[in-house]
Each structure stands twice: as C-alpha cells, then as structure tokens.
Enzyme design. Structure first.
Site, short mmCIF file in Angstrom:
data_model
loop_
_atom_site.label_atom_id
_atom_site.label_comp_id
_atom_site.label_asym_id
_atom_site.label_seq_id
_atom_site.Cartn_x
_atom_site.Cartn_y
_atom_site.Cartn_z
N ALA A 17 -26.76 36.05 3.49
CA ALA A 17 -25.77 37.13 3.31
C ALA A 17 -24.90 37.29 4.57
O ALA A 17 -23.76 37.75 4.49
CB ALA A 17 -26.47 38.44 2.98
N SER A 87 -35.96 41.94 5.01
CA SER A 87 -36.61 43.23 4.74
C SER A 87 -36.34 43.72 3.32
O SER A 87 -35.64 44.70 3.11
CB SER A 87 -36.21 44.29 5.77
P1 ADP Z 1 -28.57 35.38 7.03
O1 ADP Z 1 -28.86 35.62 8.48
O2 ADP Z 1 -28.30 36.66 6.27
O3 ADP Z 1 -29.58 34.52 6.34
P2 ADP Z 1 -26.46 33.69 8.02
O4 ADP Z 1 -25.81 34.56 9.03
O5 ADP Z 1 -27.43 32.64 8.51
O6 ADP Z 1 -27.17 34.60 6.92
O7 ADP Z 1 -25.35 32.94 7.15
C1 ADP Z 1 -24.24 33.63 6.60
C2 ADP Z 1 -23.09 32.64 6.30
O8 ADP Z 1 -22.00 33.37 5.69
C3 ADP Z 1 -22.53 31.97 7.55
O9 ADP Z 1 -22.23 30.63 7.24
C4 ADP Z 1 -21.25 32.79 7.81
O10 ADP Z 1 -20.27 32.06 8.51
C5 ADP Z 1 -20.79 33.15 6.41
N1 ADP Z 1 -19.95 34.37 6.33
C6 ADP Z 1 -18.75 34.48 5.70
N2 ADP Z 1 -18.24 35.71 5.82
C7 ADP Z 1 -19.11 36.41 6.55
C8 ADP Z 1 -19.13 37.77 7.02
N3 ADP Z 1 -18.17 38.64 6.76
N4 ADP Z 1 -20.20 38.15 7.74
C9 ADP Z 1 -21.22 37.28 8.01
N5 ADP Z 1 -21.26 36.00 7.60
C10 ADP Z 1 -20.21 35.56 6.87
#
Ligand code: ADP
Length: 192
Positions: A17, A87
């Site tokens: 996300a 969580s």
């Molecule tokens: P999580 O930590 O929730 O598992 P990640 O941060 O590892 O997710 O991955 C999220 C992906 O979504 C990344 O590739 C990021 O570049 C992309 N993305 C696109 N838009 C957003 C945004 N507004 N905020 C955060 N990530 C984003």
C-alpha cells in the site's frame, strides 16, 4: 510546541500500500524539522525484535504489541516514531493507541487490486496462486481503521502528496513545525 514532544505515527495498510515508502519520505523531513526520529519497519523488525513470529493472529498480535511497546517507550523520551506495519487487527492497534500518549493512526489505504498490480515483493502472485497462507487481503483479514487520524489514498496520490498530508496534519495538531519555525529557547530572554 517543541521538537522534544514525542509521538507515534502508525502506518497501517495492506502489503504494497505504501507504508515503507511513506515512512521513508516522512522520516527525513521530520529530522530536518529538528525531531529525533526512529522508523520501526515491520519487515525489519521481524528479523530481530520479532524474529520467529509467524502470521497467525496470535503471532501478529504479539508482533504489534512488541512494536507498540518499543514505540511507546521511545515516544516518551521525545522521539518521533514512525511505524510501518500491516497491523491488520483493529484490536491490536487500539491496544497500542491506549498505551501511547500521542498516537496518530495513518491508514495507508490502497485497494487490494492496486497493491496486487504493484506487487512490489512478488508476494501477491504467490498468494493468489495459493502458495502463501495467511496473506493479508488475499487469504487473511485486514480490518480497516474506523476513525484513523489520517487516511492516504496512494492509488491516486503521489508519494510527495501523501507525505505532505502527514506533515500538514502534524503541524495542524502542533506536533511538528516546518524547519526554521521551532521555538528557539536560547532566543527567549531569561525571566528576571
Ligand atoms: P508497504 O510498505 O505498504 O508494503 P511499499 O512502500 O513497500 O509498501 O510499496 C509501495 C509501492 O507503491 C512503492 O512502489 C511506491 O513507489 C508506490 N506508490 C505509489 N504511490 C504511492 C504513494 N502515494 N505513497 C506510497 N507509495 C506509493
């Protein structure tokens, strides 16, 4: 406001996300503003503090309780703590909320379809093929926050926009101030 007021910024949401991405965008900006900052990332914590825990409800709850305990201790000492952890259970998050003075719940709310398309770690493909049991959003529950302090819709916001919303919220609540606007205690004349 002074930068020694700690708080816990708790990023919750599905895998992919955007929790880690937002944590890594917000943390350096908080540091620029003079906060002492610590990021507790779920994936990283599972390799040390929570090593050996799995993905049953019980283990997930233990994982969150441990992260919450450490986050609360740090916040008490004035640290701006940024937690990035799926969580999935409301009750576990609410228990942390109850134990921390300034708990800021951030729902990183991308739909599961967006997360699966991103498939940052290749896990959705495996989960959808039935190769991973207990995968949040596919074969395990995710209980959305009912009243999060902040909701970010990363499927339609840039990382920059999402990070800005967090900082703006913290400013509005007096938990942070833009760099250069902190109260400079040395500049306050001593009382006579
Ligand atoms: P999580 O930590 O929730 O598992 P990640 O941060 O590892 O997710 O991955 C999220 C992906 O979504 C990344 O590739 C990021 O570049 C992309 N993305 C696109 N838009 C957003 C945004 N507004 N905020 C955060 N990530 C984003």
């Amino acid at each position: 406001m002074n930068v020694d007021n700690g708080f816990v910024l708790w990023l919750t949401g599905l895998s992919g996300a955007g929790k880690s991405t937002i944590a890594n965008a917000v943390a350096p900006r908080l540091a620029e503003r003079g906060h002492r900052v610590e990021v507790l990332d779920g994936d990283e914590v599972r390799t040390n503090l929570c090593q050996g825990l799995g993905f049953s409800r019980e283990d997930r709850d233990t994982n969150i309780a441990r992260i919450g305990y450490v986050a609360g201790k740090l916040a008490k000492h004035g640290v701006a703590v940024v937690v990035a952890a799926i969580s999935p259970y409301r009750e576990a998050r609410d228990k942390v909320r109850a134990s921390v003075d300034d708990f800021v719940e951030v729902h990183v709310a991308a739909p599961v379809t967006t997360c699966a398309e991103r498939d940052v770690k290749g896990l959705y493909a495996k989960a959808l093929a039935g190769e991973i049991k207990n995968f949040t959003g596919v074969s395990d529950p995710y209980e959305e926050p009912l009243e999060p302090e902040i909701a970010l819709h990363t499927e339609r916001e840039s990382v920059e926009q999402s990070a800005e919303q967090v900082l703006a919220w913290l400013e509005a609540r007096g938990l942070s101030l833009p760099a250069g606007e902190q109260l400079d205690l040395d500049a306050v004349p001593a009382s006579r």
